[in-house]
Design a protein around this motif. Structure first.
Motif, short mmCIF file in Angstrom:
data_model
loop_
_atom_site.label_atom_id
_atom_site.label_comp_id
_atom_site.label_asym_id
_atom_site.label_seq_id
_atom_site.Cartn_x
_atom_site.Cartn_y
_atom_site.Cartn_z
N LYS A 173 14.53 -1.27 12.93
CA LYS A 173 15.16 -1.90 14.09
C LYS A 173 14.12 -2.60 14.95
O LYS A 173 14.35 -3.69 15.47
N ASP A 207 14.67 4.20 10.37
CA ASP A 207 15.70 3.33 10.92
C ASP A 207 15.19 2.67 12.20
O ASP A 207 15.40 1.47 12.43
N TRP A 210 23.86 0.58 17.57
CA TRP A 210 22.58 0.20 16.96
C TRP A 210 21.96 -0.98 17.70
O TRP A 210 20.74 -0.99 17.95
#
Length: 364
Positions: free
Chosen positions: A44, A40, A298
């Motif tokens: 990102k 993840d 996020w």
């Protein structure tokens, strides 16, 4: 000479601290996961780099020749700057992105690509802010010549309306760092022997900063002026807009975690000591916000989990959401206060209430 960082009472390493560290470590071992970046985080990283580099590539390609189209690209680049700073560079310069020092060094150097200097950032943030959070004359983040961020700072007449003009100054944060702050800091840090601790000499830092700024301005400002068939002042507006967007977002995220009407502020004694253990101090001076906002978290590099970040700065931020349950539960069991706000707006309101109080009253 006064010590650069605060000394905490190590004899007060409480059962809370021991239990918290044990539980967090157990979370990673039981689930067989690394404390560093995962898939993840890697995705990102690609997204945030693209958010800055793709509009920049379009901008310097010369394909865009209208003011408003150009402004959209500059604005997206401002968001990309925030993404690189909050999500990638921040973890890397904490040594939290990878277990390989070379990877952290390369990704940490991205701060130079967006106009700043990684060495002064490490000293200000890692050394002075994290070790001495909300401590008068030690926390570099409280060091401001215009705004009053602590009740231990002297109140001046200019502070009376600081809650109203602060947003404008926050928008100048990135520009100030790019053009002036790095040069100002290296002189002060050199006197405190903090530059040499990073393996850098004063002359070496001056040379690195100067070359870095020239390369940055040449690529980011002069190159668009050469390829775009637009007046120079329009390109300047775009450049300033990019930095203003980046500056105000960064300032609000970090200020809304510490300078609040619910967190505590400290002043060290003459020997530079505080009669408290470091971990409890972090909980007293730091707050979380918007823990339910998964997309928001996020986008801002998990820095709505500032409590977890300050307690475990060497853990990649993608894990903060999971360990926050451990931290909050353990704090409750040991009757240690855990500051948090339901939304980002609530934290911002608390910050500006505090700015108003500090501006109106000599003692707060």
């Amino acid at each position: 000479m006064k010590k650069a960082v605060v000394r905490f009472n190590r004899t007060q390493e409480t059962d809370f601290v021991t239990e918290l560290r044990t539980r967090v470590n157990k979370h990673f071992t039981d689930n067989k996961i690394s404390k560093f970046a995962n898939t993840d985080m890697q995705l990102k990283t690609a997204f945030m780099l693209g958010l800055y580099l793709v509009p920049f590539a379009i901008l310097v390609s010369g394909l865009v020749q209208s003011f408003w189209s150009m402004m959209i690209l500059w604005s997206v680049m401002g968001l990309g700057m925030c993404g690189i700073g909050l999500s990638i560079m921040h973890d890397a310069n904490h040594g939290a992105y990878s277990n390989k020092k070379s990877v952290n060094n390369v990704l940490g150097y991205l701060l130079n690509v967006i106009g700043s200097y990684h060495v002064t950032w490490k000293i200000q943030h890692n050394v002075l802010h994290h070790s001495s959070t909300n401590v008068h004359e030690y926390d570099e983040d409280l060091n401001n010549q215009i705004l009053r961020f602590s009740p231990n700072q002297k109140r001046r007449n200019i502070n009376k309306y600081q809650a109203f003009y602060a947003p404008f100054l926050y928008g100048l944060l990135s520009l100030y760092k790019t053009f002036s702050k790095d040069f100002e800091q290296i002189s002060r840090f050199n006197k405190k022997k903090l530059l040499s601790a990073q393996g850098v000499t004063l002359n070496g830092a001056i040379l690195q900063i100067t070359l870095n700024k020239l390369l940055y301005l040449g690529a980011t400002f002069l190159l668009p002026m050469l390829v775009l068939d637009l007046p120079w002042w329009q390109i300047l507006i775009g450049f300033l807009t990019m930095h203003f967007i980046c500056g105000i977002i960064l300032a609000l995220i970090f200020q809304s975690a510490h300078v609040l009407d619910s967190t505590q502020f400290y002043q060290a004694d003459e020997s530079g000591s505080i009669d408290n253990c470091w971990a409890i101090h972090q909980l007293n001076t730091t707050a979380n916000f918007a823990k339910k906002g998964k997309l928001f978290s996020w986008l801002i590099g998990g820095l709505n989990y500032q409590v977890e970040h300050h307690l475990f700065p060497n853990i990649c931020h993608v894990h903060y959401q999971h360990i926050s349950h451990i931290v909050s539960r353990t704090a409750k069991e040991f009757n240690v206060h855990y500051h948090e706000f339901p939304t980002f707006l609530d934290a911002i309101k608390s910050h500006f209430r505090m700015l108003h109080i500090l501006g109106k009253k000599a003692t707060a």
